[in-house]
Design a protein around this motif. Structure first.
Motif, mmCIF file in Angstrom:
data_model
loop_
_atom_site.group_PDB
_atom_site.id
_atom_site.type_symbol
_atom_site.label_atom_id
_atom_site.label_comp_id
_atom_site.label_asym_id
_atom_site.label_seq_id
_atom_site.Cartn_x
_atom_site.Cartn_y
_atom_site.Cartn_z
ATOM 1 N N LYS A 88 26.143 31.012 34.019
ATOM 2 C CA LYS A 88 27.173 31.813 33.362
ATOM 3 C C LYS A 88 28.412 30.945 33.121
ATOM 4 O O LYS A 88 28.890 30.286 34.050
ATOM 5 N N VAL A 89 28.896 30.977 31.902
ATOM 6 C CA VAL A 89 30.127 30.241 31.566
ATOM 7 C C VAL A 89 31.203 31.284 31.310
ATOM 8 O O VAL A 89 31.194 31.964 30.282
ATOM 9 N N PHE A 90 32.064 31.480 32.295
ATOM 10 C CA PHE A 90 33.099 32.504 32.204
ATOM 11 C C PHE A 90 34.448 31.812 32.020
ATOM 12 O O PHE A 90 34.897 31.067 32.892
ATOM 13 N N CYS A 91 35.078 32.099 30.895
ATOM 14 C CA CYS A 91 36.261 31.326 30.517
ATOM 15 C C CYS A 91 37.460 32.197 30.191
ATOM 16 O O CYS A 91 37.346 33.177 29.455
ATOM 17 N N SER A 92 38.603 31.773 30.654
ATOM 18 C CA SER A 92 39.844 32.446 30.284
ATOM 19 C C SER A 92 40.499 31.728 29.105
ATOM 20 O O SER A 92 39.977 30.755 28.583
ATOM 21 N N HIS A 93 41.645 32.258 28.692
ATOM 22 C CA HIS A 93 42.445 31.646 27.630
ATOM 23 C C HIS A 93 41.730 31.679 26.285
ATOM 24 O O HIS A 93 41.713 30.699 25.538
ATOM 25 N N GLY A 94 41.112 32.833 25.984
ATOM 26 C CA GLY A 94 40.438 32.996 24.705
ATOM 27 C C GLY A 94 41.428 33.223 23.575
ATOM 28 O O GLY A 94 42.466 33.860 23.759
ATOM 29 N N GLY A 95 41.114 32.719 22.409
ATOM 30 C CA GLY A 95 41.923 32.937 21.214
ATOM 31 C C GLY A 95 43.365 32.517 21.415
ATOM 32 O O GLY A 95 43.659 31.490 22.042
#
Lengths: 274, 308
Positions: B101-108
């Motif tokens: 799972k690649v869970f990432c913050s700071h989208g868009g």
């Protein structure tokens, strides 16, 4: 010991014959780095690793990651010879519908522990496995074969520092130090400097050996067992194309298949022993 | 505004999930504080790996753990999670069919003040191009928690994108979510707005304005971009025949493109895409950026009126 070594040397010849046969049949592939890896891969699968060819997913098995995935003929050969799959499948290498892809696919080939082929990725996967095995109190070890050219990839050193941080003494990197990469000699393309010193500086226990002297390979494997709190780097000094006179140490044999005449000549040489 | 960032939802729910599921590992890349994984690392230190500033390695370590049946979560910012480690995720996780799972913050544009280096505007497009990958962006705190639970229960690689900044609370605790099934937030007949992530909130504001003017809008939260909910798109298309997509991403290759792939195969329907118009963002307050780049509710309203 004499018999043990002699037996392994004979197996390594079988491996080399199988490697050349499948690459010749495929009409493409990477003989140089497959032949340089043949001796330590033989020692791993016939002597060192805890494996069961009838149970490729055995929980306690030692894992092997061929991070230099283009050398997969050496892995396919040893798996075929050990009976992981029908030997005749070697004739399907790189052909449509084959389990033997141009680079190893763990979901297609019984006994392949990790998909590989993009250089630089295998050691990180080995780190993940080694951490997970320790968490599970599983005594299995993880062997990762790296090309010397491959360690030019920065990710290798990211993985190296992580392995040292987590004291992964169940992780063994074997650096296939054959001095040649795709475009030529490593000393000309990107000099590697003091390879042993680099791994030591990253916190690894380094054991150097002659990668074509079976006795010395076994000595290195024996020595690594005494390492307690460090990952181990076995720096195997090898010759690219080892075993076939006209391929040995010739960069152009990195990634071409022998034609009919070259193949016949190579097999003839191998019959005489190496 | 009462709300919370979806990265906080990740940090909160992962502690609960890990209590019941011993397979969960979190791999941080030196931004654990920002990713809200500190709680996890304190409660489950033996299942927390911090590889430092080395994202490519993080991806590979995750793949290796997944071969043992673990469920590794790589935790970083979307820019790094979709680009710095892209090939590692592509080959060692997606091609290898490993449960990473690649869970990432700071989208868009949600890391608004951080500026373009930290604003991921290409990640949907990048990951939806890779076979075997699932791509999700939840809209708010509760939907994020619910979708993380679904993603963990699903076998296979998932890319999920969170907001840096707080988003209003919208869903209630207990609201059911299914990966690959969009949620109809409001039925309507004149046109359909399909949004995801933070842009659901802009869409909600636009819908209120349009409804006040007697324009009947169907609103869909398309949290999963891949697999896209084809049946729902065709269904709403048969009703309204007009779709506006709204996303916090380059208008190329993201939610709008995923919807357009379906509309292109339909005999009816027209659509418009709202998003970042193939340019980089800049530093500034989040809502000011949305306004400047014609992505906020007022832009949705004006595009809707043009389409009616």
């Amino acid at each position: 010991m004499e018999n043990r070594v002699k037996n392994l040397e004979e197996k390594a010849i079988d491996l080399r014959k199988t490697i050349l046969t499948m690459i010749h049949e495929a009409g493409s592939g990477h003989p140089g780095g497959s032949l340089s890896a043949a001796d330590y891969v033989t020692a791993l699968y016939y002597d060192e690793m805890n494996i069961d060819p009838s149970n490729p997913k055995l929980r306690e098995r030692d894992r092997f990651i061929l991070s230099k995935g283009h050398a997969c003929p050496v892995l396919y050969s040893v798996l075929a010879l050990k009976g992981y799959f029908d030997y005749d499948k070697i004739y399907t290498l790189r052909k449509l519908g084959s389990i033997l892809q141009g680079h190893p696919d763990m979901n297609k080939v019984p006994g392949v522990d990790m998909t590989s082929g993009s250089l630089g990725q295998g050691l990180s996967c080995g780190v993940g496995m080694a951490i997970g095995l320790k968490y599970d109190n599983n005594a299995a070890r993880v062997f990762v074969a790296l090309g010397d050219g491959e360690i030019q990839e920065g990710q290798i050193w990211e993985a190296a520092e992580t392995a040292a941080k987590y004291k992964l003494n169940n992780l063994i990197a074997i650096v296939d130090n054959n001095g040649i990469q795709n475009d030529g000699f490593t000393k000309d393309i990107m000099p590697l400097g003091n390879i042993a010193g680099k791994w030591q500086a990253f916190g690894w226990f380094v054991i150097e050996c002659d990668g074509h002297d079976m006795k010395d390979i076994l000595r290195a494997f024996n020595e690594m067992k005494s390492v307690k709190e460090q990952p181990v780097c076995i720096l195997a000094n090898t010759v690219k194309g080892k075993g076939v006179s006209f391929m040995a140490n010739v960069p152009s044999w990195h990634g071409v298949a022998p034609n009919k005449e070259e193949f016949a000549k190579a097999i003839e040489e191998l019959k005489g022993g190496i | 505004m009462s709300g919370e960032s979806t990265r906080q939802a990740f940090g909160d729910v992962i502690i609960d999930i890990a209590a019941e599921n011993e397979k969960i590992f979190v791999i941080d890349c030196d931004i654990g504080k920002s990713m809200k994984t500190v709680g996890f690392s304190q409660k489950y230190p033996e299942r927390h790996i911090n590889v430092g500033i080395a994202e490519q390695n993080a991806a590979g370590v995750a793949a290796g753990l997944a071969t043992l049946g673990k469920i590794p979560i790589v935790s970083t910012y979307a820019v790094f999670g979709s680009m710095r480690m892209l090939e590692q995720i592509r080959t060692s996780a997606c091609y290898a069919e490993l449960n990473v799972k690649v869970f990432c913050s700071h989208g868009g544009l949600t890391p608004a003040n951080d500026g373009p280096t930290h604003q991921a505007i290409e990640d949907f497009g990048i990951y939806r191009t890779i076979p075997n990958m699932t791509v999700i962006m939840p809209a708010d705190y509760e939907s994020c928690k619910a979708l993380i639970k679904e993603a963990i229960n699903m076998d296979g690689p998932v890319y999920m994108r969170f907001t840096r900044d707080a988003m209003p609370f919208y869903y209630s605790n207990g609201e059911p979510f299914e990966i690959g099934k969009g949620k109809v937030l409001k039925e309507g007949t004149d046109l359909t707005i399909i949004a995801n992530g933070d842009m659901v909130h802009e869409a909600l504001k636009a819908v209120a304005i349009l409804e006040a003017e007697n324009i009947s809008v169907e609103l869909i939260d398309m949290h999963t971009i891949k697999p896209i909910d084809e049946a729902l798109i065709l269904k709403t298309l048969s009703k309204t025949k007009k779709i506006i997509t709204v996303e916090d991403h380059n208008v190329i290759n993201g939610l709008g493109s995923a919807v357009a792939d379906i509309v292109a195969q339909s005999p009816i329907g027209i659509m418009r895409k709202i998003g970042l118009n193939d340019r980089f963002g800049e530093s500034g307050p989040y809502h000011d950026l949305l306004k400047k780049f014609k992505m906020d509710f007022s832009e949705i309203v004006s595009v809707a009126k043009e389409l009616i």
